[in-house]
Design a protein around this motif. Structure first.
Motif, PDB file in Angstrom:
ATOM      1  N   PHE A  84       0.863  -1.175   0.000  1.00  0.00           N
ATOM      2  CA  PHE A  84       0.000   0.000   0.000  1.00  0.00           C
ATOM      3  C   PHE A  84       0.899   1.224   0.000  1.00  0.00           C
ATOM      4  CE2 PHE A  84      -3.092   3.012   1.717  1.00  0.00           C
ATOM      5  CZ  PHE A  84      -4.226   2.650   1.013  1.00  0.00           C
ATOM      6  N   PRO A  85       0.558   2.286  -0.751  1.00  0.00           N
ATOM      7  CA  PRO A  85       1.444   3.458  -0.819  1.00  0.00           C
ATOM      8  C   PRO A  85       1.686   4.098   0.552  1.00  0.00           C
ATOM      9  CG  PRO A  85      -0.245   3.566  -2.510  1.00  0.00           C
ATOM     10  CD  PRO A  85      -0.591   2.406  -1.633  1.00  0.00           C
ATOM     11  N   LYS A  86       2.932   4.470   0.806  1.00  0.00           N
ATOM     12  CA  LYS A  86       3.297   5.087   2.087  1.00  0.00           C
ATOM     13  C   LYS A  86       2.527   6.368   2.353  1.00  0.00           C
ATOM     14  CE  LYS A  86       8.154   3.780   2.186  1.00  0.00           C
ATOM     15  NZ  LYS A  86       9.506   4.330   2.228  1.00  0.00           N
ATOM     16  N   ASP A  87       2.323   7.169   1.302  1.00  0.00           N
ATOM     17  CA  ASP A  87       1.670   8.462   1.486  1.00  0.00           C
ATOM     18  C   ASP A  87       0.219   8.323   1.926  1.00  0.00           C
ATOM     19  OD1 ASP A  87       4.049   9.539   0.618  1.00  0.00           O
ATOM     20  OD2 ASP A  87       3.373   9.768  -1.463  1.00  0.00           O
ATOM     21  N   ASP A  88      -0.458   7.276   1.482  1.00  0.00           N
ATOM     22  CA  ASP A  88      -1.869   7.082   1.812  1.00  0.00           C
ATOM     23  C   ASP A  88      -2.084   6.227   3.053  1.00  0.00           C
ATOM     24  OD1 ASP A  88      -2.361   8.510  -0.499  1.00  0.00           O
ATOM     25  OD2 ASP A  88      -2.568   6.703  -1.734  1.00  0.00           O
ATOM     26  N   ARG A  89      -1.028   5.669   3.592  1.00  0.00           N
ATOM     27  CA  ARG A  89      -1.127   4.755   4.727  1.00  0.00           C
ATOM     28  C   ARG A  89      -1.745   5.392   5.975  1.00  0.00           C
ATOM     29  NH1 ARG A  89       4.339   1.743   5.739  1.00  0.00           N
ATOM     30  NH2 ARG A  89       5.026   3.873   5.990  1.00  0.00           N
ATOM     31  N   PRO A  90      -1.330   6.594   6.404  1.00  0.00           N
ATOM     32  CA  PRO A  90      -1.949   7.174   7.610  1.00  0.00           C
ATOM     33  C   PRO A  90      -3.444   7.436   7.447  1.00  0.00           C
ATOM     34  CG  PRO A  90       0.093   8.311   7.096  1.00  0.00           C
ATOM     35  CD  PRO A  90      -0.197   7.397   5.954  1.00  0.00           C
ATOM     36  N   ALA A  91      -3.868   7.831   6.265  1.00  0.00           N
ATOM     37  CA  ALA A  91      -5.289   8.095   6.039  1.00  0.00           C
ATOM     38  C   ALA A  91      -6.102   6.803   6.120  1.00  0.00           C
ATOM     39  CB  ALA A  91      -5.489   8.758   4.690  1.00  0.00           C
ATOM     40  N   LEU A  92      -5.573   5.699   5.586  1.00  0.00           N
ATOM     41  CA  LEU A  92      -6.278   4.419   5.653  1.00  0.00           C
ATOM     42  C   LEU A  92      -6.408   3.942   7.090  1.00  0.00           C
ATOM     43  CD1 LEU A  92      -7.518   1.986   4.067  1.00  0.00           C
ATOM     44  CD2 LEU A  92      -5.249   0.967   4.197  1.00  0.00           C
ATOM     45  N   VAL A  93      -5.339   4.025   7.844  1.00  0.00           N
ATOM     46  CA  VAL A  93      -5.369   3.580   9.240  1.00  0.00           C
ATOM     47  C   VAL A  93      -6.303   4.465  10.061  1.00  0.00           C
ATOM     48  CG1 VAL A  93      -3.980   3.277  11.322  1.00  0.00           C
ATOM     49  CG2 VAL A  93      -3.103   2.508   9.120  1.00  0.00           C
ATOM     50  N   ALA A  94      -6.285   5.767   9.807  1.00  0.00           N
ATOM     51  CA  ALA A  94      -7.156   6.682  10.553  1.00  0.00           C
ATOM     52  C   ALA A  94      -8.624   6.493  10.176  1.00  0.00           C
ATOM     53  CB  ALA A  94      -6.740   8.121  10.291  1.00  0.00           C
ATOM     54  N   SER A  95      -8.893   6.038   8.949  1.00  0.00           N
ATOM     55  CA  SER A  95     -10.282   5.863   8.533  1.00  0.00           C
ATOM     56  C   SER A  95     -10.986   4.746   9.301  1.00  0.00           C
ATOM     57  CB  SER A  95     -10.352   5.578   7.032  1.00  0.00           C
ATOM     58  OG  SER A  95      -9.834   4.293   6.752  1.00  0.00           O
ATOM     59  N   ASP A  96     -10.269   3.694   9.650  1.00  0.00           N
ATOM     60  CA  ASP A  96     -10.861   2.597  10.416  1.00  0.00           C
ATOM     61  C   ASP A  96      -9.771   1.878  11.212  1.00  0.00           C
ATOM     62  OD1 ASP A  96     -12.489   0.692  11.478  1.00  0.00           O
ATOM     63  OD2 ASP A  96     -13.196  -0.098   9.573  1.00  0.00           O
ATOM     64  N   PRO A  97      -9.410   2.403  12.392  1.00  0.00           N
ATOM     65  CA  PRO A  97      -8.311   1.785  13.162  1.00  0.00           C
ATOM     66  C   PRO A  97      -8.645   0.410  13.725  1.00  0.00           C
ATOM     67  CG  PRO A  97      -9.221   3.687  14.319  1.00  0.00           C
ATOM     68  CD  PRO A  97      -9.911   3.616  13.010  1.00  0.00           C
ATOM     69  N   ASP A  98      -9.914   0.016  13.720  1.00  0.00           N
ATOM     70  CA  ASP A  98     -10.255  -1.338  14.173  1.00  0.00           C
ATOM     71  C   ASP A  98      -9.885  -2.386  13.130  1.00  0.00           C
ATOM     72  OD1 ASP A  98     -11.251  -0.404  16.541  1.00  0.00           O
ATOM     73  OD2 ASP A  98     -13.308  -0.234  15.772  1.00  0.00           O
ATOM     74  N   ARG A  99      -9.874  -1.993  11.865  1.00  0.00           N
ATOM     75  CA  ARG A  99      -9.546  -2.936  10.793  1.00  0.00           C
ATOM     76  C   ARG A  99      -8.115  -2.838  10.330  1.00  0.00           C
ATOM     77  NH1 ARG A  99     -13.409  -2.789   5.856  1.00  0.00           N
ATOM     78  NH2 ARG A  99     -13.180  -0.569   6.174  1.00  0.00           N
ATOM     79  N   PHE A 100      -7.590  -1.622  10.191  1.00  0.00           N
ATOM     80  CA  PHE A 100      -6.256  -1.424   9.632  1.00  0.00           C
ATOM     81  C   PHE A 100      -5.305  -0.925  10.702  1.00  0.00           C
ATOM     82  CE2 PHE A 100      -9.375  -0.510   6.276  1.00  0.00           C
ATOM     83  CZ  PHE A 100      -9.041  -1.526   5.394  1.00  0.00           C
ATOM     84  N   PHE A 101      -4.047  -1.343  10.601  1.00  0.00           N
ATOM     85  CA  PHE A 101      -3.025  -0.857  11.525  1.00  0.00           C
ATOM     86  C   PHE A 101      -1.681  -0.829  10.822  1.00  0.00           C
ATOM     87  CE2 PHE A 101      -3.602  -5.383  12.141  1.00  0.00           C
ATOM     88  CZ  PHE A 101      -2.331  -5.902  12.247  1.00  0.00           C
ATOM     89  N   LEU A 102      -0.794  -0.022  11.380  1.00  0.00           N
ATOM     90  CA  LEU A 102       0.540   0.140  10.804  1.00  0.00           C
ATOM     91  C   LEU A 102       1.381  -1.101  11.061  1.00  0.00           C
ATOM     92  CD1 LEU A 102       1.252   3.814  11.861  1.00  0.00           C
ATOM     93  CD2 LEU A 102       0.650   2.996   9.594  1.00  0.00           C
ATOM     94  N   PRO A 103       2.326  -1.382  10.184  1.00  0.00           N
ATOM     95  CA  PRO A 103       3.217  -2.526  10.424  1.00  0.00           C
ATOM     96  C   PRO A 103       4.183  -2.219  11.571  1.00  0.00           C
ATOM     97  CG  PRO A 103       3.871  -1.361   8.448  1.00  0.00           C
ATOM     98  CD  PRO A 103       2.599  -0.727   8.915  1.00  0.00           C
ATOM     99  N   ARG A 104       4.935  -3.206  11.964  1.00  0.00           N
ATOM    100  CA  ARG A 104       5.912  -2.996  13.034  1.00  0.00           C
ATOM    101  C   ARG A 104       6.942  -1.950  12.586  1.00  0.00           C
ATOM    102  NH1 ARG A 104       8.437  -8.997  12.427  1.00  0.00           N
ATOM    103  NH2 ARG A 104       9.405  -8.617  10.420  1.00  0.00           N
ATOM    104  N   PRO A 105       7.633  -1.319  13.527  1.00  0.00           N
ATOM    105  CA  PRO A 105       8.544  -0.221  13.172  1.00  0.00           C
ATOM    106  C   PRO A 105       9.618  -0.590  12.152  1.00  0.00           C
ATOM    107  CG  PRO A 105       8.171  -0.245  15.529  1.00  0.00           C
ATOM    108  CD  PRO A 105       7.503  -1.469  14.976  1.00  0.00           C
ATOM    109  N   SER A 106      10.097  -1.808  12.158  1.00  0.00           N
ATOM    110  CA  SER A 106      11.135  -2.189  11.201  1.00  0.00           C
ATOM    111  C   SER A 106      10.590  -2.283   9.772  1.00  0.00           C
ATOM    112  CB  SER A 106      11.767  -3.516  11.595  1.00  0.00           C
ATOM    113  OG  SER A 106      10.805  -4.549  11.577  1.00  0.00           O
TER     114      SER A 106
END
Length: 172
Positions: A84-106
């Motif tokens: 998934f594109p890095k630039d759109d990743r925060p918007a996707l996670v913020a849209s539904d944090p119960d379904r989507f989440f960021l990968p581990r820091p590495s």
């Protein structure tokens, strides 16, 4: 025969030697069918993608094109990571944090996001997997797949692999 070995033809299928009572098996099947998608749904959808294959690495099922992973499942098959594109990743996670989440820091350096399979619908899964596959294959393959599916976005993609405009060699 251990799961994930080369001689195991279906490393992602449940082992036949597993002893589960009929009542427990029925409850598990019903809960999996009624909610979300399964690993088998994703694998069935992506099985005819060009240049794509299934790999099992350290007990995790992954979909690859050459060495590039575009979909990966957790060992317990409850979460799925996908390109998934890095630039759109925060918007996707913020849209539904119960379904989507960021990968581990590495893994934050990659174009990657993760989701919970039990909260994902079939049509959403198909869209995410198709877009992730489209990120790792040449654009002409992605454009051909979209046109075979009858999607109108096929005209919006570049005509060739390079998006640099080409100029004629004639002088005016």
């Amino acid at each position: 025969m251990a799961c994930g070995r080369r001689d195991d033809p279906w490393p992602y299928s449940p082992k036949p030697s597993r002893r589960v009572s009929v009542v427990q098996w029925t409850v598990n099947v019903r809960s999996r069918v009624m909610t979300g998608v399964t690993v088998e749904d994703v694998l069935d959808y992506a099985k005819d993608f060009e240049r794509s294959y299934v790999a099992v690495v350290h007990g995790r099922i992954k979909l690859r094109v050459k060495q590039i992973v575009y979909v990966a499942f957790s060992r317990d098959e409850t979460t799925m990571g996908f390109g998934f594109p890095k630039d759109d990743r925060p918007a996707l996670v913020a849209s539904d944090p119960d379904r989507f989440f960021l990968p581990r820091p590495s893994d934050m350096r990659f174009h990657w996001v993760e989701t919970r399979l039990d909260r994902l619908e079939i049509d959403e899964m198909q869209e995410f997997v198709l877009d992730a596959w489209g990120m790792v294959v040449p654009k002409f393959l992605f454009r051909d797949r979209l046109s075979k599916m009858g999607l109108s976005e096929a005209q919006d993609l570049p005509k060739d692999r390079y998006s640099v405009p080409r100029f004629s060699r004639t002088r005016e």
